[in-house]
Motif scaffolding. Structure first.
Motif, PDB file in Angstrom:
ATOM      1  N   PRO A  60       0.805  -1.238   0.000  1.00 15.82           N
ATOM      2  CA  PRO A  60       0.000   0.000   0.000  1.00 15.82           C
ATOM      3  C   PRO A  60       0.829   1.275   0.000  1.00 15.82           C
ATOM      4  CG  PRO A  60      -0.888  -1.586   1.563  1.00 15.82           C
ATOM      5  CD  PRO A  60       0.443  -2.121   1.129  1.00 15.82           C
ATOM      6  N   ASP A  81      -2.970   3.675   4.746  1.00 14.35           N
ATOM      7  CA  ASP A  81      -3.950   2.716   5.253  1.00 14.35           C
ATOM      8  C   ASP A  81      -5.010   2.518   4.174  1.00 14.35           C
ATOM      9  OD1 ASP A  81      -6.003   1.355   6.563  1.00 14.35           O
ATOM     10  OD2 ASP A  81      -5.904   2.580   8.376  1.00 14.35           O
ATOM     11  N   VAL A  82      -5.181   1.295   3.716  1.00 11.72           N
ATOM     12  CA  VAL A  82      -6.157   1.076   2.643  1.00 11.72           C
ATOM     13  C   VAL A  82      -7.583   1.316   3.125  1.00 11.72           C
ATOM     14  CG1 VAL A  82      -4.683  -0.541   1.388  1.00 11.72           C
ATOM     15  CG2 VAL A  82      -6.282  -1.426   3.114  1.00 11.72           C
ATOM     16  N   HIS A 240       0.132  -3.678   7.285  1.00 12.80           N
ATOM     17  CA  HIS A 240      -0.865  -4.443   6.531  1.00 12.80           C
ATOM     18  C   HIS A 240      -0.438  -5.898   6.417  1.00 12.80           C
ATOM     19  CE1 HIS A 240      -1.932  -0.350   5.300  1.00 12.80           C
ATOM     20  NE2 HIS A 240      -3.101  -0.833   4.893  1.00 12.80           N
ATOM     21  N   PRO A 248      -4.290  -6.391   0.521  1.00 15.21           N
ATOM     22  CA  PRO A 248      -3.806  -5.852   1.795  1.00 15.21           C
ATOM     23  C   PRO A 248      -4.945  -5.507   2.740  1.00 15.21           C
ATOM     24  CG  PRO A 248      -3.543  -4.238   0.031  1.00 15.21           C
ATOM     25  CD  PRO A 248      -3.964  -5.516  -0.625  1.00 15.21           C
ATOM     26  N   VAL A 249      -4.734  -5.809   4.009  1.00 15.95           N
ATOM     27  CA  VAL A 249      -5.707  -5.539   5.068  1.00 15.95           C
ATOM     28  C   VAL A 249      -4.962  -4.868   6.230  1.00 15.95           C
ATOM     29  CG1 VAL A 249      -7.374  -6.528   6.680  1.00 15.95           C
ATOM     30  CG2 VAL A 249      -7.058  -7.552   4.414  1.00 15.95           C
ATOM     31  N   PRO A 250      -5.429  -3.722   6.717  1.00 17.77           N
ATOM     32  CA  PRO A 250      -4.711  -3.042   7.804  1.00 17.77           C
ATOM     33  C   PRO A 250      -4.752  -3.830   9.101  1.00 17.77           C
ATOM     34  CG  PRO A 250      -6.805  -1.950   7.346  1.00 17.77           C
ATOM     35  CD  PRO A 250      -6.620  -2.974   6.268  1.00 17.77           C
ATOM     36  N   GLY A 338       4.266  -6.202   9.173  1.00 20.76           N
ATOM     37  CA  GLY A 338       3.713  -5.167   8.319  1.00 20.76           C
ATOM     38  C   GLY A 338       4.528  -3.897   8.240  1.00 20.76           C
ATOM     39  N   ASN A 358       4.896  -0.508   4.364  1.00 14.74           N
ATOM     40  CA  ASN A 358       3.888  -0.793   5.396  1.00 14.74           C
ATOM     41  C   ASN A 358       3.087  -2.047   5.071  1.00 14.74           C
ATOM     42  OD1 ASN A 358       2.336   0.171   3.275  1.00 14.74           O
ATOM     43  ND2 ASN A 358       1.040   1.487   4.554  1.00 14.74           N
ATOM     44  N   SER A 359       3.779  -3.105   4.639  1.00 12.15           N
ATOM     45  CA  SER A 359       3.080  -4.323   4.237  1.00 12.15           C
ATOM     46  C   SER A 359       3.929  -5.554   4.511  1.00 12.15           C
ATOM     47  CB  SER A 359       2.743  -4.261   2.744  1.00 12.15           C
ATOM     48  OG  SER A 359       2.265  -5.494   2.274  1.00 12.15           O
ATOM     49  N   ALA A 505      -3.867 -11.189   8.458  1.00 13.46           N
ATOM     50  CA  ALA A 505      -4.091  -9.813   8.920  1.00 13.46           C
ATOM     51  C   ALA A 505      -4.977  -9.844  10.159  1.00 13.46           C
ATOM     52  CB  ALA A 505      -4.736  -8.997   7.817  1.00 13.46           C
TER      53      ALA A 505
END
Length: 513
Positions: A60, A81-82, A240, A248-250, A338, A358-359, A505
């Motif tokens: 992300p 942040d998605v 994420h 991707p999931v926060p 993440g 951030n993943s 996640a």
């Protein structure tokens, strides 16, 4: 910190996975720090490489800082942040994880200049009560260069009080000694925690306050801190994971780590502050350290080996990496759930690069940039040491076959381990963990292997075997960790833990590099 290897696959630990996906988060334009100046082609190529990696690995957000040909470039791509997107830029806050170790080492060097620490004195000169199983003579230098010899993946949570490091160091008494002090390099988060405690006892204040006084405030690193409360109003890159489809999931709760691990990997920072940190270590030290002390942090490396790439060893917390052309690379980086980053300096070329992601898929891009030699080639004209795979006979491979087991101690003091079985196959070693993950290890010189996925895709990492005093293979050093060998036909206890599927996640996980 290098993450506990039982918390993600070995291939992902080594270089973040070889298989790419086909779609990813859109990237926003980078903003160069040199406004109005012509951006060199190599910098644009780096930005395109980052954009392509974000798309390929569904990352992300990415921020970078670059010092190249006497100019600074800082940029950001994608979103924090998605679920609640805000643009990433050079002032977005990420966890830098194990790059924190270089701050701990720099604080220790400041105390050395002041005569408060001596790198070659025994730790017990400062901590008379310090005990581990078999290393009474371990020195401060060995603690800082990853050759202390005891188990390094000790993640015990000892609370949030000002005595947390004191309790953490006391808990190291039960950590097993794997090798004699000073003899073998093995990445050691626990040893850097001990270094944090040494800073406390020699300054008379808690580690975080001492680091701010010794390093952060003098260098005006205003966006670098151990808690978000110290960074009021900051835009934070949320960690994420991935859902079942790979999207991707926060996982914001993954930002939390125990205070006991702050010295080894607890800092937040930004690409802009990281670039300022790099410039300090490329410079003359100014009022903070003498030029001699700065250089001493990358002199006299301890024993060498591999940590994703071949290394000459560690200086004072800096990984010292050789190149085919000769100039040495000074490198670190960090991994938390993440939150994955890379950081390197080439003092002889006046080059510095940091990239923050951030993943959980971020290490795939970092492997291409930092473990492979993409960044070194494009930006410094340097290359990794050559490694041409070759085929060995079954007789040559027989001495390496067996089960290899690495250990760690978790948040609650629980012991876990991971096993890797290696057998000869097609002139190479074939590996399989006890969770059925497979890999291929082709040799490229004696005791040194590349790490490939089963389909032959290069995972951009190297590993090596460490021999016992009798000359037999005793260990596999993988991701900087020591896996103890049990030859075929020897009765063994199976591992108490295993490597699960890549991180979901959901919950926070113990810290990594």
């Amino acid at each position: 910190m290098v993450e506990p290897i039982s918390r993600r696959s070995l291939l992902r630990t080594a270089a973040a996975g070889a298989a790419a996906v086909t779609t990813g988060a859109a990237a926003s334009p980078a903003t160069a720090a040199v406004t109005g100046a012509r951006v060199p082609a190599a910098v644009r190529e780096l930005e395109e490489k980052i954009r392509a990696g974000m798309a390929a690995y569904r990352i992300p957000g990415v921020a970078y800082g670059l010092y190249y040909q006497g100019r600074e470039y800082v940029g950001g791509f994608g979103v924090t942040d998605v679920a609640a997107p805000a643009p990433v830029d050079g002032d977005t806050v990420f966890r830098i994880a194990s790059t924190t170790k270089t701050f701990t080492g720099t604080a220790a060097m400041r105390l050395t200049e002041r005569g408060r620490l001596d790198l070659d004195r025994a730790v017990r000169a400062y901590l008379p009560g310090f005990r581990t199983t078999t290393s009474p003579g371990v020195t401060v230098r060995q603690v800082l260069n990853h050759s202390a010899g005891w188990l390094g993946d000790v993640f015990t949570d000892t609370g949030s009080g000002d005595d947390t490091l004191e309790k953490y160091v006391a808990a190291l008494e039960t950590a097993p000694q794997l090798t004699p002090p000073g003899a073998v390099m093995a990445y050691n988060n626990a040893a850097i925690g001990l270094a944090g405690r040494l800073i406390e006892v020699t300054t008379g204040t808690v580690y975080e306050r001492a680091l701010r006084s010794l390093v952060l405030d003098p260098l005006r690193l205003r966006d670098t801190a151990f808690t978000l409360d110290e960074l009021a109003g900051a835009t934070v890159a949320v960690p994420h994971g991935a859902d079942a489809s790979g999207d991707p999931v926060p996982v914001p709760e993954a930002l939390a780590i125990p205070r006991s691990l702050h010295a080894a990997g607890g800092l937040y920072s930004t690409a802009r502050d990281q670039l300022r940190w790099a410039r300090f270590h490329l410079g003359d030290g100014g009022p903070l350290l003498t030029r001699r002390s700065l250089r001493a942090m990358r002199w006299r490396p301890g024993p060498g080996g591999t940590l994703f790439v071949e290394v000459d060893g560690f200086g004072v917390t800096w990984m010292l990496r050789p190149t085919a052309e000769g100039p040495r690379v000074v490198q670190h980086g960090g991994d938390l759930p993440g939150q994955h980053s890379g950081f390197l300096l080439v003092p002889e070329r006046g080059l510095a690069l940091t990239v923050l992601t951030n993943s959980e898929s971020g290490p795939a891009l970092l492997a291409e940039l930092f473990a492979d030699d993409w960044a070194l080639t494009r930006l410094a004209g340097l290359h990794n040491l050559p490694a041409t795979p070759r085929s060995l006979t079954p007789a040559q491979l027989a001495g390496y076959e067996g089960r290899y087991v690495a250990e760690q101690i978790g948040f609650a003091g629980e012991h876990a381990s991971i096993a890797l079985d290696l057998v000869a196959a097609g002139g190479r070693l074939s590996g399989r963990t006890d969770s059925a993950e497979a890999m291929v290890l082709p040799f490229y010189r004696r005791d040194h292997v590349l790490v490939w996925a089963p389909d032959g895709t290069d995972a951009h990492t190297r590993a090596d075997f460490v021999r016992d005093p009798d000359g037999s293979v005793g260990w596999l050093r993988f991701s900087g960790r020591l896996f103890r060998r049990t030859p075929p036909g020897t009765a063994t206890l199976r591992a108490t833990g295993h490597t699960p599927a890549p991180l979901p996640a959901t919950l926070p996980h113990p810290p990594r590099r």
